[in-house]
Design a protein around this motif. Structure first.
Motif, PDB file in Angstrom:
ATOM      1  N   GLY A 171     -26.121  -5.120 -32.498  1.00 24.47           N
ATOM      2  CA  GLY A 171     -25.629  -3.783 -31.561  1.00 24.47           C
ATOM      3  C   GLY A 171     -26.566  -2.658 -32.046  1.00 24.47           C
ATOM      4  N   ARG A 172     -27.068  -2.550 -33.217  1.00 26.79           N
ATOM      5  CA  ARG A 172     -27.866  -1.280 -33.627  1.00 26.79           C
ATOM      6  C   ARG A 172     -29.345  -1.585 -32.798  1.00 26.79           C
ATOM      7  NH1 ARG A 172     -31.633  -0.359 -37.511  1.00 26.79           N
ATOM      8  NH2 ARG A 172     -31.406  -2.337 -38.732  1.00 26.79           N
ATOM      9  N   VAL A 173     -29.979  -2.682 -32.683  1.00 32.96           N
ATOM     10  CA  VAL A 173     -31.103  -2.868 -32.128  1.00 32.96           C
ATOM     11  C   VAL A 173     -31.048  -2.623 -30.758  1.00 32.96           C
ATOM     12  CG1 VAL A 173     -32.776  -4.780 -31.702  1.00 32.96           C
ATOM     13  CG2 VAL A 173     -31.794  -4.783 -34.059  1.00 32.96           C
ATOM     14  N   MET A 174     -29.762  -3.077 -29.954  1.00 33.03           N
ATOM     15  CA  MET A 174     -29.789  -3.058 -28.557  1.00 33.03           C
ATOM     16  C   MET A 174     -29.118  -1.714 -28.271  1.00 33.03           C
ATOM     17  SD  MET A 174     -30.101  -5.889 -27.293  1.00 33.03           S
ATOM     18  CE  MET A 174     -29.494  -5.419 -25.759  1.00 33.03           C
ATOM     19  N   THR A 175     -28.765  -0.861 -29.140  1.00 31.50           N
ATOM     20  CA  THR A 175     -28.636   0.644 -29.063  1.00 31.50           C
ATOM     21  C   THR A 175     -29.944   1.266 -28.971  1.00 31.50           C
ATOM     22  OG1 THR A 175     -26.426   0.582 -30.024  1.00 31.50           O
ATOM     23  CG2 THR A 175     -27.534   2.665 -29.994  1.00 31.50           C
ATOM     24  N   THR A 176     -30.901   0.940 -30.075  1.00 28.95           N
ATOM     25  CA  THR A 176     -32.037   1.445 -30.136  1.00 28.95           C
ATOM     26  C   THR A 176     -32.776   1.456 -28.792  1.00 28.95           C
ATOM     27  OG1 THR A 176     -32.094   1.386 -32.414  1.00 28.95           O
ATOM     28  CG2 THR A 176     -34.236   1.724 -31.444  1.00 28.95           C
ATOM     29  N   LEU A 177     -32.892   0.138 -28.249  1.00 28.11           N
ATOM     30  CA  LEU A 177     -33.691  -0.444 -27.059  1.00 28.11           C
ATOM     31  C   LEU A 177     -33.086   0.487 -25.887  1.00 28.11           C
ATOM     32  CD1 LEU A 177     -34.282  -3.941 -27.583  1.00 28.11           C
ATOM     33  CD2 LEU A 177     -35.990  -2.041 -27.857  1.00 28.11           C
ATOM     34  N   LEU A 178     -31.974   0.522 -25.793  1.00 26.19           N
ATOM     35  CA  LEU A 178     -31.120   1.280 -24.594  1.00 26.19           C
ATOM     36  C   LEU A 178     -31.373   2.627 -24.482  1.00 26.19           C
ATOM     37  CD1 LEU A 178     -27.768  -0.619 -24.070  1.00 26.19           C
ATOM     38  CD2 LEU A 178     -29.678  -0.860 -22.743  1.00 26.19           C
ATOM     39  N   MET A 179     -31.361   3.499 -25.787  1.00 23.50           N
ATOM     40  CA  MET A 179     -31.637   4.707 -26.064  1.00 23.50           C
ATOM     41  C   MET A 179     -33.064   5.060 -25.648  1.00 23.50           C
ATOM     42  SD  MET A 179     -31.122   7.088 -29.218  1.00 23.50           S
ATOM     43  CE  MET A 179     -32.459   6.338 -30.269  1.00 23.50           C
ATOM     44  N   GLY A 180     -34.069   4.172 -26.025  1.00 23.40           N
ATOM     45  CA  GLY A 180     -35.132   4.382 -25.413  1.00 23.40           C
ATOM     46  C   GLY A 180     -35.418   4.385 -24.232  1.00 23.40           C
ATOM     47  N   GLY A 181     -35.070   3.510 -23.408  1.00 21.31           N
ATOM     48  CA  GLY A 181     -34.906   3.189 -21.984  1.00 21.31           C
ATOM     49  C   GLY A 181     -34.444   4.427 -21.171  1.00 21.31           C
ATOM     50  N   PHE A 182     -33.356   5.040 -21.711  1.00 23.64           N
ATOM     51  CA  PHE A 182     -32.716   5.965 -21.060  1.00 23.64           C
ATOM     52  C   PHE A 182     -33.453   7.285 -21.086  1.00 23.64           C
ATOM     53  CE2 PHE A 182     -29.480   9.469 -21.170  1.00 23.64           C
ATOM     54  CZ  PHE A 182     -28.843   9.355 -19.878  1.00 23.64           C
ATOM     55  N   LEU A 183     -34.026   7.411 -22.402  1.00 23.58           N
ATOM     56  CA  LEU A 183     -34.985   8.748 -22.590  1.00 23.58           C
ATOM     57  C   LEU A 183     -36.203   8.613 -21.874  1.00 23.58           C
ATOM     58  CD1 LEU A 183     -35.339  11.149 -24.093  1.00 23.58           C
ATOM     59  CD2 LEU A 183     -36.549   9.861 -26.085  1.00 23.58           C
ATOM     60  N   TRP A 184     -36.777   7.341 -21.514  1.00 27.47           N
ATOM     61  CA  TRP A 184     -37.929   7.352 -20.672  1.00 27.47           C
ATOM     62  C   TRP A 184     -37.759   7.525 -19.239  1.00 27.47           C
ATOM     63  CZ3 TRP A 184     -39.034   4.128 -16.646  1.00 27.47           C
ATOM     64  CH2 TRP A 184     -39.948   4.296 -16.269  1.00 27.47           C
ATOM     65  N   LEU A 185     -36.289   7.314 -18.978  1.00 24.21           N
ATOM     66  CA  LEU A 185     -35.988   7.399 -17.367  1.00 24.21           C
ATOM     67  C   LEU A 185     -35.912   8.832 -17.253  1.00 24.21           C
ATOM     68  CD1 LEU A 185     -35.313   6.375 -14.731  1.00 24.21           C
ATOM     69  CD2 LEU A 185     -32.980   6.124 -15.443  1.00 24.21           C
ATOM     70  N   ILE A 186     -35.142   9.633 -18.088  1.00 20.12           N
ATOM     71  CA  ILE A 186     -34.992  10.907 -17.925  1.00 20.12           C
ATOM     72  C   ILE A 186     -36.370  11.612 -18.004  1.00 20.12           C
ATOM     73  CG2 ILE A 186     -34.054  13.176 -19.180  1.00 20.12           C
ATOM     74  CD1 ILE A 186     -31.699  11.594 -19.993  1.00 20.12           C
ATOM     75  N   LEU A 187     -37.374  11.530 -19.113  1.00 20.37           N
ATOM     76  CA  LEU A 187     -38.586  12.056 -19.357  1.00 20.37           C
ATOM     77  C   LEU A 187     -39.492  11.702 -18.071  1.00 20.37           C
ATOM     78  CD1 LEU A 187     -39.378  11.702 -23.269  1.00 20.37           C
ATOM     79  CD2 LEU A 187     -38.643  13.627 -21.764  1.00 20.37           C
ATOM     80  N   PHE A 188     -39.504  10.271 -17.311  1.00 21.10           N
ATOM     81  CA  PHE A 188     -40.062  10.153 -16.390  1.00 21.10           C
ATOM     82  C   PHE A 188     -39.893  11.086 -15.185  1.00 21.10           C
ATOM     83  CE2 PHE A 188     -40.547   7.483 -12.302  1.00 21.10           C
ATOM     84  CZ  PHE A 188     -42.359   7.232 -12.428  1.00 21.10           C
ATOM     85  N   VAL A 189     -38.496  11.469 -14.894  1.00 18.26           N
ATOM     86  CA  VAL A 189     -38.079  12.183 -13.739  1.00 18.26           C
ATOM     87  C   VAL A 189     -38.895  13.638 -13.878  1.00 18.26           C
ATOM     88  CG1 VAL A 189     -36.198  13.295 -12.773  1.00 18.26           C
ATOM     89  CG2 VAL A 189     -36.178  10.958 -13.264  1.00 18.26           C
ATOM     90  N   VAL A 190     -38.525  14.153 -15.460  1.00 21.66           N
ATOM     91  CA  VAL A 190     -39.081  15.332 -15.642  1.00 21.66           C
ATOM     92  C   VAL A 190     -40.722  15.338 -15.510  1.00 21.66           C
ATOM     93  CG1 VAL A 190     -39.520  17.082 -17.327  1.00 21.66           C
ATOM     94  CG2 VAL A 190     -37.364  16.137 -17.165  1.00 21.66           C
ATOM     95  N   TYR A 191     -41.097  14.512 -15.969  1.00 18.78           N
ATOM     96  CA  TYR A 191     -42.809  14.259 -15.670  1.00 18.78           C
ATOM     97  C   TYR A 191     -43.343  14.284 -14.058  1.00 18.78           C
ATOM     98  CZ  TYR A 191     -47.488  12.056 -15.384  1.00 18.78           C
ATOM     99  OH  TYR A 191     -48.843  12.002 -14.990  1.00 18.78           O
ATOM    100  N   VAL A 192     -42.522  13.484 -13.441  1.00 17.94           N
ATOM    101  CA  VAL A 192     -42.742  13.554 -12.038  1.00 17.94           C
ATOM    102  C   VAL A 192     -42.845  14.921 -11.633  1.00 17.94           C
ATOM    103  CG1 VAL A 192     -42.195  12.877  -9.686  1.00 17.94           C
ATOM    104  CG2 VAL A 192     -42.284  11.197 -11.530  1.00 17.94           C
ATOM    105  N   PHE A 193     -41.923  15.674 -11.894  1.00 19.42           N
ATOM    106  CA  PHE A 193     -41.748  17.146 -11.491  1.00 19.42           C
ATOM    107  C   PHE A 193     -42.783  17.963 -11.814  1.00 19.42           C
ATOM    108  CE2 PHE A 193     -40.471  21.572 -12.230  1.00 19.42           C
ATOM    109  CZ  PHE A 193     -40.126  21.885 -11.110  1.00 19.42           C
ATOM    110  N   PHE A 194     -43.174  17.874 -13.032  1.00 17.82           N
ATOM    111  CA  PHE A 194     -44.371  18.777 -13.675  1.00 17.82           C
ATOM    112  C   PHE A 194     -45.793  18.208 -13.137  1.00 17.82           C
ATOM    113  CE2 PHE A 194     -41.369  20.116 -16.702  1.00 17.82           C
ATOM    114  CZ  PHE A 194     -41.680  21.380 -17.169  1.00 17.82           C
ATOM    115  N   ALA A 195     -45.845  16.835 -12.827  1.00 14.26           N
ATOM    116  CA  ALA A 195     -47.057  16.205 -12.452  1.00 14.26           C
ATOM    117  C   ALA A 195     -47.393  16.785 -10.961  1.00 14.26           C
ATOM    118  CB  ALA A 195     -47.015  14.685 -12.668  1.00 14.26           C
ATOM    119  N   THR A 196     -46.517  16.816 -10.132  1.00 18.79           N
ATOM    120  CA  THR A 196     -46.343  17.281  -8.795  1.00 18.79           C
ATOM    121  C   THR A 196     -46.695  18.640  -8.749  1.00 18.79           C
ATOM    122  OG1 THR A 196     -44.866  15.503  -8.080  1.00 18.79           O
ATOM    123  CG2 THR A 196     -45.355  17.217  -6.660  1.00 18.79           C
ATOM    124  N   ARG A 197     -46.121  19.659  -9.486  1.00 22.36           N
ATOM    125  CA  ARG A 197     -46.340  20.960  -9.642  1.00 22.36           C
ATOM    126  C   ARG A 197     -47.599  21.109  -9.687  1.00 22.36           C
ATOM    127  NH1 ARG A 197     -42.763  24.780  -8.888  1.00 22.36           N
ATOM    128  NH2 ARG A 197     -44.204  25.892  -8.517  1.00 22.36           N
TER     129      ARG A 197
END
Length: 327
Positions: A171-197
């Motif tokens: 469960g700890r391993v899966m939580t780490t991977l899911l947390m990384g994937g969720f954080l990547w998704l959030i940062l990707f959306v923010v990156y798209v905003f800054f990259a476009t601007r």
């Protein structure tokens, strides 16, 4: 001052800008030629490193894997590629320079209506600096998720090697991977905003003849969706076409190479094959056609943001040209 920036104009800018009948084709042919010759030159200069890697891998094949720790064997495999690292660095630097030279030529067409011409001067040096700033921006938004993912993958490897099926550890391993994937998704959306601007920064640097990065924020104000939409249409549509072309080109290349590769026994034989005309000519043809398509796409996707910089709300290129007629 009349606002000439529109979504239609941004989308059609690669086709409607100056020298539309000649520039894209000259750009793509030149980009493909320089890139293909650069690859062959790098292959020739680093031929001894490839021989060393092949010989090391041959030696590793004779090792009894069961008698070696998995991490030790992994280090041996990664260490076998050490002779290639200097050539990877040289190739990366060369690719950076080539990209900057062609990006500057592309932006000069969009912003200054110049014909296709390659050179290395102030514009190109400024392109190199702006691309470094872009690399820093990308690193900021990808570094943390990468660290989390690497930590999670190391936990997965350790879990497999230990044979422990403790649900809490899993469960700890899966939580780490899911947390990384969720954080990547959030940062990707923010990156798209800054990259476009900040996307007009390359064209704005050419327009102002100075390094402009954060200045692009003012150029893209109120133009976020047109710039992003036009870019996505060109990048997704063009990327699919380039991908299909690449897959089609790989078929005859693979058919030509596989019979020779299957009969290889030593690293010397591999390098003899790699340096032969029967290998280099098909490789050059494949690389040229692949990079020709990539060059067309590279030039096209730069159009929407460059169109925004050309029609900078603080001073459009076309407005200055009209005022210059009265001087």
């Amino acid at each position: 001052m009349l606002n000439r920036f529109t979504f239609d104009g941004a989308l059609a800018s690669p086709l409607r800008s100056a020298h539309a009948n000649s520039f894209p084709w000259l750009f793509a042919v030149s980009y493909a030629t320089v890139s293909s010759l650069g690859l062959l030159l790098l292959l020739f200069l680093g031929r001894s490193a490839f021989v060393s890697i092949a010989e090391t891998i041959e030696a590793l094949d004779r090792i009894d894997v069961d008698q070696v720790e998995p991490f030790t064997f992994l280090r041996l495999i990664l260490g076998s590629f050490a002779p290639l690292f200097p050539w990877i660095l040289l190739g990366s630097f060369g690719a950076w320079v080539i990209w900057s030279v062609f990006q500057a030529a592309s932006q000069r067409r969009y912003v200054r209506d110049e014909r296709f011409f390659l050179r290395f001067g102030g514009d190109e040096l400024r392109m190199m600096v702006v691309s470094l700033l872009w690399g820093g921006l990308q690193l900021v938004f990808t570094f943390v998720p990468i660290i989390i993912f690497l930590g999670g993958m190391l936990d997965v490897v350790a879990l497999i090697l230990s044979g422990d099926d403790d649900p809490r550890l899993v469960g700890r391993v899966m939580t780490t991977l899911l947390m990384g994937g969720f954080l990547w998704l959030i940062l990707f959306v923010v990156y798209v905003f800054f990259a476009t601007r900040l996307a007009p920064s390359f064209a704005l640097t050419i327009k102002e003849r100075r390094i402009c990065f954060f200045d692009a924020w003012n150029v893209s104000r109120g133009r976020f969706w047109p710039i992003l939409g036009a870019y996505l249409i060109w990048s997704i549509g063009g990327g699919m076409v380039v991908s299909v072309i690449d897959q089609i080109l790989q078929i005859p290349l693979g058919m030509l190479m596989m019979p020779h590769l299957d009969s290889l026994q030593t690293g010397e034989e591999l390098m003899t094959l790699v340096m032969s005309a029967g290998f280099l000519i098909p490789l050059f043809i494949y690389t040229f056609l692949r990079m020709f398509a990539a060059g067309l796409l590279m030039h096209a996707v730069a159009g929407p943001a460059a169109f925004a910089a050309r029609h900078d709300p603080r001073g459009s290129v076309d407005d200055k040209a009209m005022m210059g007629a009265f001087d």
